[in-house]
Write a protein that holds these residues in place. Sequence first.
Motif, PDB file in Angstrom:
ATOM      1  N   SER A 152      38.124  39.576  42.198  1.00  0.00           N
ATOM      2  CA  SER A 152      38.773  40.137  40.892  1.00  0.00           C
ATOM      3  C   SER A 152      38.570  39.931  40.196  1.00  0.00           C
ATOM      4  O   SER A 152      37.333  38.639  39.786  1.00  0.00           O
ATOM      5  CB  SER A 152      39.970  39.140  41.057  1.00  0.00           C
ATOM      6  OG  SER A 152      40.414  38.378  40.275  1.00  0.00           O
ATOM      7  N   SER A 165      39.051  40.907  35.937  1.00  0.00           N
ATOM      8  CA  SER A 165      40.043  41.013  34.447  1.00  0.00           C
ATOM      9  C   SER A 165      39.629  40.056  32.949  1.00  0.00           C
ATOM     10  O   SER A 165      38.628  39.795  33.040  1.00  0.00           O
ATOM     11  CB  SER A 165      41.551  40.730  34.359  1.00  0.00           C
ATOM     12  OG  SER A 165      41.680  38.844  34.397  1.00  0.00           O
ATOM     13  N   LEU A 178      40.696  44.980  35.155  1.00  0.00           N
ATOM     14  CA  LEU A 178      42.167  44.854  34.279  1.00  0.00           C
ATOM     15  C   LEU A 178      41.871  44.017  32.985  1.00  0.00           C
ATOM     16  O   LEU A 178      41.137  43.114  33.027  1.00  0.00           O
ATOM     17  CB  LEU A 178      42.929  44.274  35.266  1.00  0.00           C
ATOM     18  CG  LEU A 178      43.918  43.596  33.804  1.00  0.00           C
ATOM     19  CD1 LEU A 178      45.169  44.390  34.383  1.00  0.00           C
ATOM     20  CD2 LEU A 178      44.891  42.575  35.201  1.00  0.00           C
ATOM     21  N   HIS A 238      47.438  38.099  34.741  1.00  0.00           N
ATOM     22  CA  HIS A 238      46.083  38.116  35.291  1.00  0.00           C
ATOM     23  C   HIS A 238      46.320  37.555  36.529  1.00  0.00           C
ATOM     24  O   HIS A 238      44.843  37.232  37.860  1.00  0.00           O
ATOM     25  CB  HIS A 238      44.950  37.993  34.184  1.00  0.00           C
ATOM     26  CG  HIS A 238      45.030  38.677  33.412  1.00  0.00           C
ATOM     27  ND1 HIS A 238      43.617  39.436  33.032  1.00  0.00           N
ATOM     28  CD2 HIS A 238      45.875  39.534  32.130  1.00  0.00           C
ATOM     29  CE1 HIS A 238      43.521  40.688  31.793  1.00  0.00           C
ATOM     30  NE2 HIS A 238      44.971  40.395  31.071  1.00  0.00           N
ATOM     31  N   TYR A 249      47.489  38.878  39.380  1.00  0.00           N
ATOM     32  CA  TYR A 249      46.478  39.804  40.062  1.00  0.00           C
ATOM     33  C   TYR A 249      45.536  39.655  40.823  1.00  0.00           C
ATOM     34  O   TYR A 249      45.247  40.248  41.887  1.00  0.00           O
ATOM     35  CB  TYR A 249      45.788  40.696  37.995  1.00  0.00           C
ATOM     36  CG  TYR A 249      44.559  42.081  38.594  1.00  0.00           C
ATOM     37  CD1 TYR A 249      45.478  42.953  39.362  1.00  0.00           C
ATOM     38  CD2 TYR A 249      43.154  41.662  38.471  1.00  0.00           C
ATOM     39  CE1 TYR A 249      43.918  44.014  39.544  1.00  0.00           C
ATOM     40  CE2 TYR A 249      42.813  42.695  38.742  1.00  0.00           C
ATOM     41  CZ  TYR A 249      42.860  43.347  39.103  1.00  0.00           C
ATOM     42  OH  TYR A 249      41.971  45.107  39.711  1.00  0.00           O
TER      43      TYR A 249
END
Length: 277
Positions: free
Chosen positions: A164, A166, A214, A266, A269
Motif C-alpha cells: 500500500s 498513501s 490514497l 490510512h 487502508y
Amino acid sequence: MQRKEAHASFGGTQEVWRHTSVSLGGEANFAIYLPPQAKQQKVPVLYWLSGLTCTEQNFITKAGAQRVAAELGIAIVAPDTSPRGEGVADSETYDLGQGAGFYVNATQEPWAGHYRMYEYIVTELPALVEDNFPVMPVRGISGHSMGGFGALMIALRNPGRYCSVSAFSPIVAPTQVPWGEKAFSAYLGPDRAAWAAYDPLELLRNAQEHLPILIDQGLADEFLEDQLKPELLKVVAQETGHDLILNLRPGYDHSYYFISSFIDDHIRYFFERISQV
C-alpha cells in the motif's frame, strides 16, 4: 543498536532506537511502534516518512497512530528525515540540508557523502527492522508533505515491495515547485533528466505496477497552490488509468491536526490492502 526510549502505549510499546547507518555515514534514529500482537507473532509494518524540519519524534508524539495500530496489529516505523551530526552538510534554510533530506540519493557535493535517504529507506532500514524486530516483510509506506512525496516516489520506483501507499499533503510534482527545484538542484545537480527518476508524475506515467494511491489534502493548506499541486497527479492518474483516491478536506491545513484527524483511515487502508495481497 541502542534503544533510546520505550513507552507503553495501548498494550504495545513505542520505542526509539539509534544505530550506525552505512547509507548515511553516521548515527541515525528511528522510531518503531510494536503493537501487543508482536509479543506473540510477527506483524506487518507501515513505514511513515515525515516532512520538512521533522525528526522521528513528530509523528509518534502528534499523529495519534498507536491506538489503531494496536487494534489492527500493525507496527509503524518512523525514521528521521535526513542524516545529522557533526560533519554532515547543512544550510541556513529549513528546506535544504539537515531535516530536509527529500528521500533521494544525493550525487552532488557537499551532500553526496551522507544524503542517501533513498537507499536508507528502501534497503538499509527495512533490513535492520526485519532482522531485529518481530515484523514480517509485508510493508506499506505513507508520509506527509516532503514525506508524502517520498512515499509516492519510493512505492512507484519499487514495484512489488509495498502492498500500500498513501500520503497526506504530498509534494506530487517536485520538479515543478520551489521546494523540489531547490532540493533537486542541490542534491542531484542541474541535469533535469536526473530529476525525472524521483518525480512521481514521471514514475506514474511509466508505472510497472498498478498499486492504488490514497491521498488526503487539506483545502486550507497554505502550501496547496504553490508547493503541493495534487491536481497534477490527478491528471496523470486519469491519463494512465491508475487508481487514485484524492480526498480534498475543506478547512484542514498542513499541520498534524490534519494528520491526526485522518491517520486512522490510512492505517486501515494499509490493513485492507494486506488482505488483498
